[in-house]
Motif scaffolding. Structure first.
Motif, PDB file in Angstrom:
ATOM      1  N   ARG A  86     -49.764  -9.483  -4.069  1.00  0.00           N
ATOM      2  CA  ARG A  86     -50.573 -10.382  -3.230  1.00  0.00           C
ATOM      3  C   ARG A  86     -50.819  -9.776  -1.847  1.00  0.00           C
ATOM      4  O   ARG A  86     -51.821 -10.070  -1.211  1.00  0.00           O
ATOM      5  CB  ARG A  86     -49.877 -11.739  -3.104  1.00  0.00           C
ATOM      6  N   LEU A  87     -49.891  -8.955  -1.381  1.00  0.00           N
ATOM      7  CA  LEU A  87     -50.026  -8.351  -0.059  1.00  0.00           C
ATOM      8  C   LEU A  87     -50.671  -6.968  -0.101  1.00  0.00           C
ATOM      9  O   LEU A  87     -51.137  -6.474   0.928  1.00  0.00           O
ATOM     10  CB  LEU A  87     -48.651  -8.232   0.609  1.00  0.00           C
ATOM     11  N   ARG A  88     -50.685  -6.348  -1.270  1.00  0.00           N
ATOM     12  CA  ARG A  88     -51.048  -4.932  -1.413  1.00  0.00           C
ATOM     13  C   ARG A  88     -52.377  -4.589  -0.750  1.00  0.00           C
ATOM     14  O   ARG A  88     -52.501  -3.560  -0.065  1.00  0.00           O
ATOM     15  CB  ARG A  88     -51.103  -4.564  -2.905  1.00  0.00           C
ATOM     16  N   ASP A  89     -53.384  -5.413  -0.922  1.00  0.00           N
ATOM     17  CA  ASP A  89     -54.705  -5.110  -0.389  1.00  0.00           C
ATOM     18  C   ASP A  89     -55.016  -5.884   0.889  1.00  0.00           C
ATOM     19  O   ASP A  89     -56.179  -5.955   1.315  1.00  0.00           O
ATOM     20  CB  ASP A  89     -55.777  -5.402  -1.439  1.00  0.00           C
ATOM     21  N   GLY A  90     -53.980  -6.450   1.505  1.00  0.00           N
ATOM     22  CA  GLY A  90     -54.177  -7.257   2.704  1.00  0.00           C
ATOM     23  C   GLY A  90     -54.042  -6.457   3.991  1.00  0.00           C
ATOM     24  O   GLY A  90     -53.720  -5.262   3.983  1.00  0.00           O
ATOM     25  N   PRO A  91     -54.265  -7.115   5.119  1.00  0.00           N
ATOM     26  CA  PRO A  91     -54.291  -6.416   6.409  1.00  0.00           C
ATOM     27  C   PRO A  91     -52.931  -5.895   6.869  1.00  0.00           C
ATOM     28  O   PRO A  91     -52.876  -4.888   7.585  1.00  0.00           O
ATOM     29  CB  PRO A  91     -54.811  -7.487   7.376  1.00  0.00           C
ATOM     30  N   HIS A  92     -51.836  -6.547   6.481  1.00  0.00           N
ATOM     31  CA  HIS A  92     -50.523  -6.113   6.960  1.00  0.00           C
ATOM     32  C   HIS A  92     -50.145  -4.759   6.359  1.00  0.00           C
ATOM     33  O   HIS A  92     -49.691  -3.853   7.063  1.00  0.00           O
ATOM     34  CB  HIS A  92     -49.450  -7.153   6.615  1.00  0.00           C
ATOM     35  N   SER A 111     -40.526  -1.567   3.871  1.00  0.00           N
ATOM     36  CA  SER A 111     -40.825  -2.789   3.116  1.00  0.00           C
ATOM     37  C   SER A 111     -41.737  -3.668   3.948  1.00  0.00           C
ATOM     38  O   SER A 111     -41.518  -3.857   5.143  1.00  0.00           O
ATOM     39  CB  SER A 111     -39.535  -3.542   2.761  1.00  0.00           C
ATOM     40  N   VAL A 112     -42.778  -4.199   3.306  1.00  0.00           N
ATOM     41  CA  VAL A 112     -43.720  -5.105   3.957  1.00  0.00           C
ATOM     42  C   VAL A 112     -43.832  -6.341   3.075  1.00  0.00           C
ATOM     43  O   VAL A 112     -44.461  -6.302   2.013  1.00  0.00           O
ATOM     44  CB  VAL A 112     -45.103  -4.448   4.140  1.00  0.00           C
ATOM     45  N   GLY A 113     -43.200  -7.413   3.487  1.00  0.00           N
ATOM     46  CA  GLY A 113     -43.203  -8.628   2.672  1.00  0.00           C
ATOM     47  C   GLY A 113     -42.094  -9.568   3.078  1.00  0.00           C
ATOM     48  O   GLY A 113     -41.443  -9.391   4.118  1.00  0.00           O
ATOM     49  N   GLY A 114     -41.877 -10.554   2.241  1.00  0.00           N
ATOM     50  CA  GLY A 114     -40.814 -11.519   2.484  1.00  0.00           C
ATOM     51  C   GLY A 114     -39.478 -11.049   1.938  1.00  0.00           C
ATOM     52  O   GLY A 114     -39.286  -9.861   1.634  1.00  0.00           O
ATOM     53  N   THR A 118     -42.790 -10.508   6.558  1.00  0.00           N
ATOM     54  CA  THR A 118     -44.056 -11.246   6.672  1.00  0.00           C
ATOM     55  C   THR A 118     -43.844 -12.745   6.516  1.00  0.00           C
ATOM     56  O   THR A 118     -44.813 -13.497   6.444  1.00  0.00           O
ATOM     57  CB  THR A 118     -45.072 -10.766   5.620  1.00  0.00           C
ATOM     58  N   THR A 119     -42.590 -13.189   6.428  1.00  0.00           N
ATOM     59  CA  THR A 119     -42.279 -14.613   6.377  1.00  0.00           C
ATOM     60  C   THR A 119     -41.240 -14.927   7.446  1.00  0.00           C
ATOM     61  O   THR A 119     -40.567 -14.038   7.962  1.00  0.00           O
ATOM     62  CB  THR A 119     -41.730 -15.032   4.999  1.00  0.00           C
ATOM     63  N   SER A 120     -41.100 -16.217   7.742  1.00  0.00           N
ATOM     64  CA  SER A 120     -40.220 -16.629   8.835  1.00  0.00           C
ATOM     65  C   SER A 120     -39.077 -17.480   8.301  1.00  0.00           C
ATOM     66  O   SER A 120     -39.052 -18.685   8.506  1.00  0.00           O
ATOM     67  CB  SER A 120     -41.012 -17.406   9.889  1.00  0.00           C
ATOM     68  N   GLY A 121     -38.157 -16.839   7.572  1.00  0.00           N
ATOM     69  CA  GLY A 121     -37.066 -17.644   7.037  1.00  0.00           C
ATOM     70  C   GLY A 121     -35.900 -16.883   6.472  1.00  0.00           C
ATOM     71  O   GLY A 121     -34.747 -17.192   6.759  1.00  0.00           O
ATOM     72  N   ASP A 172     -42.942  -9.118  13.677  1.00  0.00           N
ATOM     73  CA  ASP A 172     -44.222  -9.434  14.309  1.00  0.00           C
ATOM     74  C   ASP A 172     -44.659 -10.829  13.849  1.00  0.00           C
ATOM     75  O   ASP A 172     -45.055 -11.015  12.698  1.00  0.00           O
ATOM     76  CB  ASP A 172     -45.269  -8.395  13.901  1.00  0.00           C
ATOM     77  N   PRO A 173     -44.591 -11.823  14.735  1.00  0.00           N
ATOM     78  CA  PRO A 173     -44.921 -13.197  14.313  1.00  0.00           C
ATOM     79  C   PRO A 173     -46.369 -13.382  13.892  1.00  0.00           C
ATOM     80  O   PRO A 173     -46.690 -14.349  13.191  1.00  0.00           O
ATOM     81  CB  PRO A 173     -44.592 -14.036  15.552  1.00  0.00           C
ATOM     82  N   ASP A 174     -47.268 -12.490  14.287  1.00  0.00           N
ATOM     83  CA  ASP A 174     -48.674 -12.644  13.899  1.00  0.00           C
ATOM     84  C   ASP A 174     -48.865 -12.618  12.383  1.00  0.00           C
ATOM     85  O   ASP A 174     -49.854 -13.172  11.874  1.00  0.00           O
ATOM     86  CB  ASP A 174     -49.525 -11.534  14.525  1.00  0.00           C
ATOM     87  N   VAL A 175     -47.946 -11.987  11.664  1.00  0.00           N
ATOM     88  CA  VAL A 175     -48.127 -11.865  10.219  1.00  0.00           C
ATOM     89  C   VAL A 175     -47.995 -13.202   9.497  1.00  0.00           C
ATOM     90  O   VAL A 175     -48.407 -13.325   8.344  1.00  0.00           O
ATOM     91  CB  VAL A 175     -47.130 -10.853   9.604  1.00  0.00           C
ATOM     92  N   THR A 176     -47.420 -14.217  10.153  1.00  0.00           N
ATOM     93  CA  THR A 176     -47.239 -15.511   9.477  1.00  0.00           C
ATOM     94  C   THR A 176     -48.475 -16.407   9.567  1.00  0.00           C
ATOM     95  O   THR A 176     -48.494 -17.480   8.979  1.00  0.00           O
ATOM     96  CB  THR A 176     -46.028 -16.265  10.058  1.00  0.00           C
ATOM     97  N   ALA A 177     -49.494 -15.975  10.295  1.00  0.00           N
ATOM     98  CA  ALA A 177     -50.661 -16.834  10.524  1.00  0.00           C
ATOM     99  C   ALA A 177     -51.378 -17.214   9.237  1.00  0.00           C
ATOM    100  O   ALA A 177     -52.018 -18.261   9.167  1.00  0.00           O
ATOM    101  CB  ALA A 177     -51.632 -16.153  11.485  1.00  0.00           C
ATOM    102  N   SER A 178     -51.281 -16.361   8.219  1.00  0.00           N
ATOM    103  CA  SER A 178     -51.996 -16.625   6.968  1.00  0.00           C
ATOM    104  C   SER A 178     -51.117 -17.260   5.892  1.00  0.00           C
ATOM    105  O   SER A 178     -51.576 -17.487   4.772  1.00  0.00           O
ATOM    106  CB  SER A 178     -52.592 -15.319   6.420  1.00  0.00           C
ATOM    107  N   LEU A 179     -49.869 -17.556   6.227  1.00  0.00           N
ATOM    108  CA  LEU A 179     -48.983 -18.144   5.225  1.00  0.00           C
ATOM    109  C   LEU A 179     -49.372 -19.594   4.935  1.00  0.00           C
ATOM    110  O   LEU A 179     -49.673 -20.361   5.851  1.00  0.00           O
ATOM    111  CB  LEU A 179     -47.531 -18.112   5.707  1.00  0.00           C
ATOM    112  N   PRO A 180     -49.338 -20.008   3.668  1.00  0.00           N
ATOM    113  CA  PRO A 180     -49.627 -21.400   3.335  1.00  0.00           C
ATOM    114  C   PRO A 180     -48.494 -22.320   3.786  1.00  0.00           C
ATOM    115  O   PRO A 180     -47.354 -21.876   3.970  1.00  0.00           O
ATOM    116  CB  PRO A 180     -49.755 -21.383   1.805  1.00  0.00           C
ATOM    117  N   PRO A 181     -48.777 -23.607   3.976  1.00  0.00           N
ATOM    118  CA  PRO A 181     -47.775 -24.532   4.513  1.00  0.00           C
ATOM    119  C   PRO A 181     -46.455 -24.570   3.741  1.00  0.00           C
ATOM    120  O   PRO A 181     -45.378 -24.600   4.355  1.00  0.00           O
ATOM    121  CB  PRO A 181     -48.486 -25.891   4.460  1.00  0.00           C
ATOM    122  N   MET A 182     -46.515 -24.557   2.402  1.00  0.00           N
ATOM    123  CA  MET A 182     -45.269 -24.676   1.650  1.00  0.00           C
ATOM    124  C   MET A 182     -44.423 -23.413   1.751  1.00  0.00           C
ATOM    125  O   MET A 182     -43.196 -23.471   1.633  1.00  0.00           O
ATOM    126  CB  MET A 182     -45.542 -25.016   0.186  1.00  0.00           C
TER     127      MET A 182
END
Length: 401
Positions: free
Chosen positions: A19-25, A72-75, A121-124, A159-169
């Motif tokens: 899901r992240l492979r072709d994304g901006p991060h 590693s780039v991801g959660g 890329t996640t905050s948890g 980098d907190p900017d990476v969480t801007a595209s995360l869905p609410p759940m």
């Protein structure tokens, strides 16, 4: 790229998911590495909520590519998979060799692994700060893991900017993982009570609740109580999402030093037994309970059970999360903390207990059986817990409102 260059890395494996492979991060990281003259090979076959099979697939890839470092780039799933691949490529062994006892052999990692730059890329999960890699063992249909100081990433780029595209759940689930890390760090068995006969480097990473972890967990809880609901409700709330990224880092350091206990120990059985459960924002077509969701569903029942062991700490946690403790007595501590957590669950759309996942009285025995092998974390609870206690905790977690 500059960090890889400073570490002397010439060829790295970049771990991410499809899901992240072709994304901006990932694109940003790849560009930085290539600008620095670092050769990159990408692995994007990471499973969200990894398994022993996905860990082994990643380890084979790492061994075959012959890199001198990892990014590693991801959660948490991505970072944990990268840790495991680095370990088995650096120190080949049968898979169960390093897996926590009693499920695995629990052998110590025999030496250093290669440098690992973690970009969460996640905050948890806080995985960028820990030496822990969690996976589902298919043979038991339950989660377990590998833990070693050697697995702590060399560098974490937060980098907190990476969480801007995360869905609410995703924000809610990872945020509750962060919250529970801090609550468990604060309420874990105090370090003087831990029986640790090992000396020096043989001592476990996690030492029980201690002054260092208390400081970090307290600050993380204050941030979470103030900002989690805001972060879930509004994707444009940069302050809230930035603060939650900071809280995740603090709580990761805290629980790595103290250890988790019952909410995490019970969550692994929940993740393994729930069937046909799908959450918006997670991979479609795959039944899974996000880790933080499985953890928070056990929280209120646990705090009602453990509060008598140390009511002052439980009230302190509730106050940090924003609960009004007023004239609360020690006898009220469990209910006050559980009530605040339940309020946050309602506000962020969490399921109403385990029954919402299709689990009921008929699964209590299986849940207890799945949780019992998690003694590494369960015995870190402030109270001694047996099978009957575990069954009671699951039963009390079936429904909250």
């Amino acid at each position: 790229g500059a960090h890889a260059q400073e570490l002397g890395l010439k060829r790295v494996a970049l771990f991410t998911d499809r899901r992240l492979r072709d994304g901006p991060h990932v694109a940003k990281v790849l560009a930085s590495l290539r600008t620095a003259g670092v050769d990159v090979v990408v692995y994007d076959e990471v499973d969200i909520e990894p398994t022993d099979a996905s860990f082994q697939n990643a380890s084979r890839f790492a061994a075959e590519t012959r890199v001198d470092g990892y990014v590693s780039v991801g959660g948490g799933s991505v970072m944990d998979t990268c840790k495991a691949a680095n370990l088995y490529a650096s120190h080949p062994a049968s898979f169960m060799t390093y897996v926590n006892a009693p499920i695995g052999e629990g052998k110590r990692v025999p030496g250093p692994v290669k440098p690992h730059i973690a970009c969460p890329t996640t905050s948890g999960t806080g995985s960028e700060t820990t030496g822990i890699a969690i996976f589902t063992l298919a043979a038991l249909n339950a989660k377990t893991g590998i833990i070693s100081r050697r697995l702590i990433p060399t560098i974490a780029l937060v980098d907190p900017d990476v969480t801007a595209s995360l869905p609410p759940m995703a924000i809610a689930s990872t945020g509750f993982d962060c919250m529970s890390h801090s609550l468990e760090a604060m309420t874990a068995r105090a370090y003087p009570r831990r029986l640790n006969p090992a000396k020096g480097a043989a001592r476990p990473v996690s030492q029980g609740a201690n002054p260092f972890s208390d400081l970090l967990a307290t600050e993380a809880l204050k941030i979470t109580g103030q900002f989690l609901e805001r972060a879930v409700a509004d994707a444009s709330d940069d302050e809230a999402r930035s603060e939650m990224m900071y809280a995740a880092m603090l709580s990761g350091i805290a629980f790595n030093a103290s250890g988790c206990h019952l909410p995490h120990g019970l969550s692994y059985a929940v993740s393994g037994l729930a069937k046909d459960w799908h959450v918006a924002g997670y991979p479609p077509g795959k039944s899974l309970v996000p880790h933080g969701m499985a953890v928070v569903l056990n929280n209120p029942s646990v705090w009602r059970h453990t509060a008598p062991a140390h009511p002052a700490r439980h009230l302190h946690c509730a106050q940090c999360l924003g609960a009004g403790i007023g004239d609360a007595t020690p006898a009220d501590a469990g209910e006050v903390l559980a009530g605040r957590v339940i309020g946050m669950m309602k506000a962020t759309g969490m399921p109403n207990g385990l029954s919402a996942l299709g689990l009921g009285e008929g699964q209590i025995d299986a849940l207890a059986t799945g949780a019992e092998p998690q003694y590494r974390v369960i015995r870190n609870a402030p109270v001694d817990v047996g099978r009957d206690d575990i069954k009671s905790l699951f039963r009390a977690a079936l429904r909250y409102w």
